[in-house]
Design a protein around this motif. Sequence first.
Motif, PDB file in Angstrom:
ATOM      1  N   ARG A   9       0.832  -1.200   0.000  1.00 25.60           N
ATOM      2  CA  ARG A   9       0.000   0.000   0.000  1.00 25.60           C
ATOM      3  C   ARG A   9       0.870   1.255   0.000  1.00 25.60           C
ATOM      4  O   ARG A   9       0.441   2.310  -0.407  1.00 25.60           O
ATOM      5  N   LEU A  10       2.081   1.137   0.487  1.00 23.35           N
ATOM      6  CA  LEU A  10       3.004   2.274   0.526  1.00 23.35           C
ATOM      7  C   LEU A  10       3.604   2.538  -0.853  1.00 23.35           C
ATOM      8  O   LEU A  10       3.707   3.679  -1.281  1.00 23.35           O
ATOM      9  N   ALA A  11       3.991   1.475  -1.541  1.00 20.61           N
ATOM     10  CA  ALA A  11       4.602   1.619  -2.869  1.00 20.61           C
ATOM     11  C   ALA A  11       4.361   0.351  -3.677  1.00 20.61           C
ATOM     12  O   ALA A  11       4.403  -0.750  -3.137  1.00 20.61           O
ATOM     13  N   ARG A  12       4.108   0.524  -4.972  1.00 25.14           N
ATOM     14  CA  ARG A  12       3.885  -0.612  -5.869  1.00 25.14           C
ATOM     15  C   ARG A  12       5.121  -0.958  -6.671  1.00 25.14           C
ATOM     16  O   ARG A  12       5.107  -1.894  -7.444  1.00 25.14           O
ATOM     17  N   SER A  13       6.176  -0.198  -6.497  1.00 22.48           N
ATOM     18  CA  SER A  13       7.401  -0.445  -7.262  1.00 22.48           C
ATOM     19  C   SER A  13       8.565  -0.554  -6.288  1.00 22.48           C
ATOM     20  O   SER A  13       8.644   0.185  -5.308  1.00 22.48           O
ATOM     21  N   THR A  14       9.460  -1.481  -6.565  1.00 23.97           N
ATOM     22  CA  THR A  14      10.623  -1.662  -5.693  1.00 23.97           C
ATOM     23  C   THR A  14      11.502  -0.417  -5.709  1.00 23.97           C
ATOM     24  O   THR A  14      12.064  -0.042  -4.680  1.00 23.97           O
ATOM     25  N   VAL A  15      11.584   0.240  -6.842  1.00 33.08           N
ATOM     26  CA  VAL A  15      12.378   1.459  -6.940  1.00 33.08           C
ATOM     27  C   VAL A  15      11.773   2.544  -6.039  1.00 33.08           C
ATOM     28  O   VAL A  15      12.482   3.213  -5.284  1.00 33.08           O
ATOM     29  N   ASP A  16      10.446   2.701  -6.117  1.00 33.12           N
ATOM     30  CA  ASP A  16       9.779   3.700  -5.267  1.00 33.12           C
ATOM     31  C   ASP A  16       9.943   3.367  -3.789  1.00 33.12           C
ATOM     32  O   ASP A  16      10.197   4.252  -2.970  1.00 33.12           O
ATOM     33  N   PHE A  17       9.791   2.085  -3.438  1.00 31.52           N
ATOM     34  CA  PHE A  17       9.932   1.681  -2.043  1.00 31.52           C
ATOM     35  C   PHE A  17      11.352   1.961  -1.549  1.00 31.52           C
ATOM     36  O   PHE A  17      11.547   2.487  -0.445  1.00 31.52           O
ATOM     37  N   ALA A  18      12.340   1.624  -2.349  1.00 29.57           N
ATOM     38  CA  ALA A  18      13.730   1.862  -1.958  1.00 29.57           C
ATOM     39  C   ALA A  18      13.981   3.369  -1.776  1.00 29.57           C
ATOM     40  O   ALA A  18      14.667   3.778  -0.832  1.00 29.57           O
ATOM     41  N   VAL A  51      12.120  -7.576  -0.156  1.00 29.11           N
ATOM     42  CA  VAL A  51      11.600  -8.806  -0.779  1.00 29.11           C
ATOM     43  C   VAL A  51      10.074  -8.701  -0.907  1.00 29.11           C
ATOM     44  O   VAL A  51       9.507  -9.028  -1.957  1.00 29.11           O
ATOM     45  N   ILE A  52       9.417  -8.234   0.147  1.00 25.12           N
ATOM     46  CA  ILE A  52       7.960  -8.060   0.094  1.00 25.12           C
ATOM     47  C   ILE A  52       7.599  -7.052  -0.992  1.00 25.12           C
ATOM     48  O   ILE A  52       6.627  -7.239  -1.741  1.00 25.12           O
ATOM     49  N   ALA A  53       8.385  -5.978  -1.118  1.00 28.23           N
ATOM     50  CA  ALA A  53       8.124  -4.965  -2.148  1.00 28.23           C
ATOM     51  C   ALA A  53       8.261  -5.555  -3.551  1.00 28.23           C
ATOM     52  O   ALA A  53       7.492  -5.207  -4.454  1.00 28.23           O
ATOM     53  N   VAL A  54       9.221  -6.472  -3.740  1.00 30.66           N
ATOM     54  CA  VAL A  54       9.383  -7.134  -5.041  1.00 30.66           C
ATOM     55  C   VAL A  54       8.118  -7.924  -5.381  1.00 30.66           C
ATOM     56  O   VAL A  54       7.600  -7.849  -6.500  1.00 30.66           O
ATOM     57  N   PHE A  55       7.590  -8.661  -4.410  1.00 32.25           N
ATOM     58  CA  PHE A  55       6.379  -9.440  -4.669  1.00 32.25           C
ATOM     59  C   PHE A  55       5.151  -8.550  -4.847  1.00 32.25           C
ATOM     60  O   PHE A  55       4.250  -8.879  -5.628  1.00 32.25           O
ATOM     61  N   GLU A  57       5.240  -5.609  -6.277  1.00 31.52           N
ATOM     62  CA  GLU A  57       5.352  -5.122  -7.653  1.00 31.52           C
ATOM     63  C   GLU A  57       4.944  -6.209  -8.640  1.00 31.52           C
ATOM     64  O   GLU A  57       4.240  -5.943  -9.622  1.00 31.52           O
ATOM     65  N   LEU A  58       5.361  -7.424  -8.395  1.00 31.66           N
ATOM     66  CA  LEU A  58       4.976  -8.550  -9.255  1.00 31.66           C
ATOM     67  C   LEU A  58       3.461  -8.719  -9.271  1.00 31.66           C
ATOM     68  O   LEU A  58       2.854  -8.895 -10.329  1.00 31.66           O
ATOM     69  N   GLU A  59       2.845  -8.646  -8.093  1.00 37.01           N
ATOM     70  CA  GLU A  59       1.386  -8.790  -8.004  1.00 37.01           C
ATOM     71  C   GLU A  59       0.686  -7.667  -8.771  1.00 37.01           C
ATOM     72  O   GLU A  59      -0.269  -7.912  -9.513  1.00 37.01           O
ATOM     73  N   SER A  60       1.177  -6.442  -8.621  1.00 36.87           N
ATOM     74  CA  SER A  60       0.591  -5.306  -9.324  1.00 36.87           C
ATOM     75  C   SER A  60       0.692  -5.489 -10.838  1.00 36.87           C
ATOM     76  O   SER A  60      -0.275  -5.261 -11.572  1.00 36.87           O
ATOM     77  N   ASP A  61       1.868  -5.915 -11.308  1.00 35.27           N
ATOM     78  CA  ASP A  61       2.052  -6.161 -12.747  1.00 35.27           C
ATOM     79  C   ASP A  61       1.143  -7.267 -13.251  1.00 35.27           C
ATOM     80  O   ASP A  61       0.569  -7.176 -14.338  1.00 35.27           O
ATOM     81  N   THR A  62       1.010  -8.329 -12.448  1.00 34.15           N
ATOM     82  CA  THR A  62       0.162  -9.460 -12.829  1.00 34.15           C
ATOM     83  C   THR A  62      -1.300  -9.036 -12.932  1.00 34.15           C
ATOM     84  O   THR A  62      -1.996  -9.388 -13.897  1.00 34.15           O
ATOM     85  N   ILE A  63      -1.756  -8.265 -11.967  1.00 38.77           N
ATOM     86  CA  ILE A  63      -3.137  -7.783 -11.995  1.00 38.77           C
ATOM     87  C   ILE A  63      -3.357  -6.896 -13.218  1.00 38.77           C
ATOM     88  O   ILE A  63      -4.361  -7.029 -13.921  1.00 38.77           O
ATOM     89  N   GLY A  64      -2.412  -5.992 -13.482  1.00 43.18           N
ATOM     90  CA  GLY A  64      -2.530  -5.113 -14.648  1.00 43.18           C
ATOM     91  C   GLY A  64      -2.611  -5.888 -15.951  1.00 43.18           C
ATOM     92  O   GLY A  64      -3.421  -5.586 -16.818  1.00 43.18           O
ATOM     93  N   THR A  65      -1.779  -6.919 -16.070  1.00 42.69           N
ATOM     94  CA  THR A  65      -1.787  -7.753 -17.273  1.00 42.69           C
ATOM     95  C   THR A  65      -3.110  -8.495 -17.414  1.00 42.69           C
ATOM     96  O   THR A  65      -3.690  -8.561 -18.504  1.00 42.69           O
ATOM     97  N   ARG A  66      -3.606  -9.012 -16.300  1.00 41.33           N
ATOM     98  CA  ARG A  66      -4.863  -9.760 -16.320  1.00 41.33           C
ATOM     99  C   ARG A  66      -6.032  -8.851 -16.716  1.00 41.33           C
ATOM    100  O   ARG A  66      -6.875  -9.214 -17.533  1.00 41.33           O
TER     101      ARG A  66
END
Length: 170
Positions: A9-18, A51-55, A57-66
């Motif tokens: 909820r804080l960030a959807r991208s690992t770059v943004d989270f970092a 690691v949680i932020a990576v997942f 981002e993956l979930e966000s990308d997967t939802i967007g693709t779906r």
Amino acid sequence: MIVFFKIDRLARSTVDFAEIMRLAEHQSVALASATEPLDLTSSMGRAMAKVIAVFAELESDTIGTRVSSAHEHLRREGRYTGGRVPYGYMVVPNPNGAGKVLAVNEDEAKTIKRIVERVLTKDSLMQIINDLNKEGVPSPGYSSRQTTGKRSGSKQWYTTTLRSLLGNRS
């Protein structure tokens, strides 16, 4: 301290989270998840958070693709994909099966035809909207024609509304 519900909820991208973590550390601001037991002051806690932020981002990308795939599938079948209904159309049950489709709204189509005819005869947009407003013709954003989303109680037409209508591919 910044408290957030979950890392995704804080960030959807690992770059943004970092970057958020870097800025927080630089400003001596603590980060705390309300639902995840992470100590973001320790190296191990920060690593787990990344690691949680990576997942996330993956979930966000997967939802967007779906969602994109579902919309593309509906478009290929000629079905309504949701969202704001273009002026001149209405949503109706699909006569050929499941779902909904867009059908021409005859009253709005007549309004569009009148508008286009006036534009082609070089009437000013201001004169056209003044006439539409005098006649009480509901604007595209008026609540009576919206099935979902942001609604307006105003029937008013504006030059921006008219320009948007004239430039809409639909």
